[in-house]
Write an enzyme that holds these catalytic residues in place. Structure first.
Site, PDB file in Angstrom:
ATOM      1  N   CYS A  86      90.402  -5.473  51.904  1.00  0.00           N
ATOM      2  CA  CYS A  86      89.685  -6.261  52.756  1.00  0.00           C
ATOM      3  C   CYS A  86      87.954  -6.036  52.554  1.00  0.00           C
ATOM      4  O   CYS A  86      87.499  -6.076  51.471  1.00  0.00           O
ATOM      5  CB  CYS A  86      90.037  -6.449  53.702  1.00  0.00           C
ATOM      6  SG  CYS A  86      89.290  -7.035  55.587  1.00  0.00           S
ATOM      7  N   HIS A 194      96.065  -7.138  54.355  1.00  0.00           N
ATOM      8  CA  HIS A 194      95.835  -5.761  55.009  1.00  0.00           C
ATOM      9  C   HIS A 194      97.381  -4.922  54.975  1.00  0.00           C
ATOM     10  O   HIS A 194      98.032  -4.932  55.822  1.00  0.00           O
ATOM     11  CB  HIS A 194      95.590  -5.210  56.407  1.00  0.00           C
ATOM     12  CG  HIS A 194      94.288  -5.480  56.720  1.00  0.00           C
ATOM     13  ND1 HIS A 194      92.766  -4.146  56.489  1.00  0.00           N
ATOM     14  CD2 HIS A 194      93.135  -6.871  56.827  1.00  0.00           C
ATOM     15  CE1 HIS A 194      91.403  -5.109  56.292  1.00  0.00           C
ATOM     16  NE2 HIS A 194      92.186  -6.202  57.204  1.00  0.00           N
ATOM     17  N   GLU A 196      98.007  -1.835  54.243  1.00  0.00           N
ATOM     18  CA  GLU A 196      98.547  -0.601  55.684  1.00  0.00           C
ATOM     19  C   GLU A 196      98.521  -1.395  57.191  1.00  0.00           C
ATOM     20  O   GLU A 196      98.734  -0.537  57.724  1.00  0.00           O
ATOM     21  CB  GLU A 196      96.797   0.110  55.819  1.00  0.00           C
ATOM     22  CG  GLU A 196      95.833  -0.324  56.992  1.00  0.00           C
ATOM     23  CD  GLU A 196      94.789  -1.844  55.647  1.00  0.00           C
ATOM     24  OE1 GLU A 196      95.742  -2.398  54.884  1.00  0.00           O
ATOM     25  OE2 GLU A 196      93.915  -1.628  56.390  1.00  0.00           O
TER      26      GLU A 196
END
Lengths: 222, 81
Positions: A86, A194, A196
């Site tokens: 990002c 994302h 994560e």
């Protein structure tokens, strides 16, 4: 395997990224933007999502010129791994470690939702844990994720298999539906979604785990 | 001396914000706006007094930070006073 996670003023996914690396088995060291060297033995640099320096001037522009930036560029040039997610992807583009730029989303809205991605290549440590052509669910959360590059650059990225992920349904106007790209040596990955934030069932998807596992797998001897 | 830097998206790079502004102008009754391109204006107050050297400095600043030359071009204007 040692991962250095960078925190810029305004980073807000740095802890999530550190936890994701830790869960995958990496030793994580947190690094502040004013540091000028990476910890000895750093294998992977993680550039987190967020709004570094308040997105002043352009997203990622100031972070790319911050004191730690020179060390990150040297790490990449020496063949080290870098993962930018990002805002981290925006920083990598501003540093010139990846080609192209990210514009405001075509629909002008900040987009925050899970999306379906196609794994466009498995030929990288980051994507080796996925099956070729697999579809995965990973959230996006960005205002400036509209990837753009001249036609020649896009064709080169596609031709060299350097498009890591594409959107199944283009949410932001990105050229070639591109969600993430690799450097020429395939050791620098920048992506808007994302991974994560997709690490366990409680997140709604655990499809991000294979990315971290694959990356760490590259450091397992034998 | 003072230097004005004007940063704009290169021709051919889509400008979704400019397009939104164009639509808003249309809805306010301003007709005949064919296109809107949005950019940035940056004013530099430089210690350098020689115009040529000041321009050279500003150009280097644009190349290194003020503009992203992948998508943006820039123009420099020396300012009086």
């Amino acid at each position: 395997m040692k991962a250095a996670i960078i925190t810029f003023p305004g980073s807000n996914c740095d802890r999530d990224l550190a936890v994701a690396f830790e869960q995958a088995g990496a030793k994580v060291v947190r690094v502040w933007h004013k540091d000028t060297v990476l910890p000895a033995g750093t294998d992977v640099v993680g550039l987190p999502g967020g709004f570094s320096y308040g997105d002043y001037l352009r997203c990622g522009a100031i972070a790319a010129r911050s004191p730690i930036g020179t060390a990150i560029a040297a790490h990449a040039k020496a063949g080290g791994y870098v993962l930018g997610i990002c805002n981290g992807f925006q920083v990598l583009l501003e540093m010139g470690l990846l080609p192209g730029a990210l514009l405001r989303n075509a629909g002008l809205k900040f987009l925050c939702k899970p999306v379906t991605l196609n794994v466009a290549t498995t030929d990288s440590a980051f994507t080796s844990g996925y099956a070729q052509g697999a579809q995965i669910r990973i959230p996006i959360a960005h205002h400036d994720g509209n990837f753009t590059a001249d036609a020649e650059t896009v064709a080169r990225l596609q031709g060299e298999g350097r498009v890591a992920f594409t959107y199944a349904e283009n949410p932001n106007g990105s050229d070639g539906d591109i969600a993430g790209i690799l450097s020429e040596n395939r050791r620098v990955l920048g992506m808007m979604p994302h991974p994560e934030r997709a690490m366990e069932a409680a997140h709604g998807s655990a499809d991000g785990r294979a990315l971290f596992a694959g990356l760490i797998g590259a450091f397992v001897p034998g | 001396m003072k230097m004005r830097v004007i940063v704009t998206l290169k021709p051919g790079v889509l400008d979704p914000q400019g397009e939104a502004v164009r639509h808003a102008l249309g809805s306010l009754g301003f007709e005949g706006v064919n296109k809107v391109r949005q950019g940035k204006l940056i004013e530099l107050d430089l210690a350098e007094t020689d115009p040529a050297r000041a321009e050279e400095q500003a150009r280097a600043m644009c190349e290194k930070l003020l503009a992203n030359t992948v998508i943006e071009s820039y123009a420099l204007e020396p300012l009086e006073g």
